[in-house]
Design a protein around this motif. Structure first.
Motif, PDB file in Angstrom:
ATOM      1  N   LEU A  39       0.813  -1.226   0.000  1.00 34.23           N
ATOM      2  CA  LEU A  39       0.000   0.000   0.000  1.00 34.23           C
ATOM      3  C   LEU A  39       0.843   1.272   0.000  1.00 34.23           C
ATOM      4  O   LEU A  39       0.598   2.179  -0.798  1.00 34.23           O
ATOM      5  N   GLN A  40       1.792   1.370   0.900  1.00 37.59           N
ATOM      6  CA  GLN A  40       2.571   2.601   0.975  1.00 37.59           C
ATOM      7  C   GLN A  40       3.355   2.834  -0.311  1.00 37.59           C
ATOM      8  O   GLN A  40       3.464   3.954  -0.794  1.00 37.59           O
ATOM      9  N   GLY A  41       3.863   1.742  -0.889  1.00 35.04           N
ATOM     10  CA  GLY A  41       4.614   1.855  -2.133  1.00 35.04           C
ATOM     11  C   GLY A  41       3.758   2.366  -3.282  1.00 35.04           C
ATOM     12  O   GLY A  41       4.181   3.241  -4.041  1.00 35.04           O
ATOM     13  N   ILE A  42       2.540   1.846  -3.423  1.00 31.46           N
ATOM     14  CA  ILE A  42       1.680   2.276  -4.540  1.00 31.46           C
ATOM     15  C   ILE A  42       1.216   3.718  -4.351  1.00 31.46           C
ATOM     16  O   ILE A  42       1.159   4.491  -5.306  1.00 31.46           O
ATOM     17  N   LEU A  43       0.915   4.108  -3.116  1.00 28.68           N
ATOM     18  CA  LEU A  43       0.521   5.500  -2.874  1.00 28.68           C
ATOM     19  C   LEU A  43       1.684   6.444  -3.151  1.00 28.68           C
ATOM     20  O   LEU A  43       1.493   7.515  -3.740  1.00 28.68           O
ATOM     21  N   ASN A  44       2.889   6.049  -2.763  1.00 26.16           N
ATOM     22  CA  ASN A  44       4.071   6.865  -3.074  1.00 26.16           C
ATOM     23  C   ASN A  44       4.281   6.970  -4.577  1.00 26.16           C
ATOM     24  O   ASN A  44       4.639   8.028  -5.090  1.00 26.16           O
ATOM     25  N   ARG A  45       4.051   5.869  -5.303  1.00 25.41           N
ATOM     26  CA  ARG A  45       4.222   5.890  -6.756  1.00 25.41           C
ATOM     27  C   ARG A  45       3.230   6.846  -7.414  1.00 25.41           C
ATOM     28  O   ARG A  45       3.603   7.657  -8.271  1.00 25.41           O
ATOM     29  N   HIS A  46       1.939   6.757  -7.012  1.00 23.97           N
ATOM     30  CA  HIS A  46       0.938   7.666  -7.587  1.00 23.97           C
ATOM     31  C   HIS A  46       1.310   9.120  -7.292  1.00 23.97           C
ATOM     32  O   HIS A  46       1.249   9.973  -8.180  1.00 23.97           O
ATOM     33  N   ARG A  47       1.689   9.420  -6.070  1.00 22.69           N
ATOM     34  CA  ARG A  47       2.057  10.791  -5.691  1.00 22.69           C
ATOM     35  C   ARG A  47       3.261  11.273  -6.509  1.00 22.69           C
ATOM     36  O   ARG A  47       3.253  12.377  -7.054  1.00 22.69           O
ATOM     37  N   PHE A  48       4.287  10.433  -6.626  1.00 18.43           N
ATOM     38  CA  PHE A  48       5.487  10.795  -7.388  1.00 18.43           C
ATOM     39  C   PHE A  48       5.150  11.051  -8.850  1.00 18.43           C
ATOM     40  O   PHE A  48       5.603  12.033  -9.441  1.00 18.43           O
ATOM     41  N   GLN A  49       4.347  10.165  -9.457  1.00 20.02           N
ATOM     42  CA  GLN A  49       3.997  10.338 -10.867  1.00 20.02           C
ATOM     43  C   GLN A  49       3.190  11.612 -11.088  1.00 20.02           C
ATOM     44  O   GLN A  49       3.401  12.317 -12.087  1.00 20.02           O
ATOM     45  N   LEU A  50       2.294  11.928 -10.170  1.00 22.76           N
ATOM     46  CA  LEU A  50       1.524  13.171 -10.291  1.00 22.76           C
ATOM     47  C   LEU A  50       2.436  14.389 -10.129  1.00 22.76           C
ATOM     48  O   LEU A  50       2.334  15.348 -10.896  1.00 22.76           O
ATOM     49  N   GLU A  51       3.323  14.333  -9.144  1.00 26.20           N
ATOM     50  CA  GLU A  51       4.226  15.468  -8.906  1.00 26.20           C
ATOM     51  C   GLU A  51       5.170  15.710 -10.071  1.00 26.20           C
ATOM     52  O   GLU A  51       5.529  16.850 -10.360  1.00 26.20           O
ATOM     53  N   THR A  52       5.584  14.640 -10.751  1.00 25.21           N
ATOM     54  CA  THR A  52       6.516  14.793 -11.864  1.00 25.21           C
ATOM     55  C   THR A  52       5.806  14.932 -13.214  1.00 25.21           C
ATOM     56  O   THR A  52       6.470  15.095 -14.239  1.00 25.21           O
ATOM     57  N   GLY A  53       4.471  14.852 -13.212  1.00 21.77           N
ATOM     58  CA  GLY A  53       3.699  15.079 -14.429  1.00 21.77           C
ATOM     59  C   GLY A  53       3.667  13.926 -15.398  1.00 21.77           C
ATOM     60  O   GLY A  53       3.415  14.131 -16.588  1.00 21.77           O
ATOM     61  N   VAL A  54       3.901  12.709 -14.918  1.00 21.47           N
ATOM     62  CA  VAL A  54       3.958  11.559 -15.820  1.00 21.47           C
ATOM     63  C   VAL A  54       2.906  10.495 -15.509  1.00 21.47           C
ATOM     64  O   VAL A  54       3.003   9.370 -15.989  1.00 21.47           O
ATOM     65  N   HIS A  55       1.877  10.835 -14.741  1.00 23.06           N
ATOM     66  CA  HIS A  55       0.880   9.836 -14.374  1.00 23.06           C
ATOM     67  C   HIS A  55       0.108   9.391 -15.610  1.00 23.06           C
ATOM     68  O   HIS A  55      -0.261  10.204 -16.457  1.00 23.06           O
ATOM     69  N   ALA A  56      -0.141   8.093 -15.718  1.00 20.31           N
ATOM     70  CA  ALA A  56      -0.815   7.528 -16.889  1.00 20.31           C
ATOM     71  C   ALA A  56      -2.283   7.941 -16.969  1.00 20.31           C
ATOM     72  O   ALA A  56      -2.844   7.991 -18.066  1.00 20.31           O
TER      73      ALA A  56
END
Length: 116
Positions: A39-56
């Motif tokens: 859980l913590q890993g996937i939430l961190n991934r979503h947050r990182f992708q949104l912050e860097t502008g690369v979320h699918a």
């Protein structure tokens, strides 16, 4: 200076939390609902992708760009505990069922979700 281990995670005995999560756009209520073995890993991934502008998920990325990080909530909704008597158990179907229950409980529809 020798490391004492204070403040550092002991990965050898680390067991990630698994369960159901939501990333919610607060102004619209649109939600990305999912399940994960970490859980913590996937939430961190979503947050990182949104912050860097690369979320699918382009609609969610557009909401992030427009409204910013404070317009989003990252939530753990439910957890599955590992089965100590069955260490080789694959929890995938249990997670899918739990996610479906949460989708129903939250009343999520295609209009109120971000497609995955």
């Amino acid at each position: 200076m020798a490391a004492t281990g204070t403040g550092k995670r002991d990965y050898k005995g680390f067991t990630p939390r698994m369960g159901v999560y939501a990333v919610r756009h607060l102004p619209s209520g649109r939600t990305l609902l999912g399940s994960s073995l970490h859980l913590q890993g996937i939430l961190n991934r979503h947050r990182f992708q949104l912050e860097t502008g690369v979320h699918a998920q382009q609609a969610m990325q557009a909401d992030w760009r427009r409204d910013g990080r404070d317009a989003f909530a990252f939530e753990i909704l439910d957890e599955l505990k590992p089965l100590p008597d069955r260490p080789d158990h694959d929890p995938s179907s249990d997670l899918a069922e739990l996610e479906a229950l949460w989708r129903e409980r939250l009343g999520l529809t295609p209009q109120t979700t971000y497609a995955r």
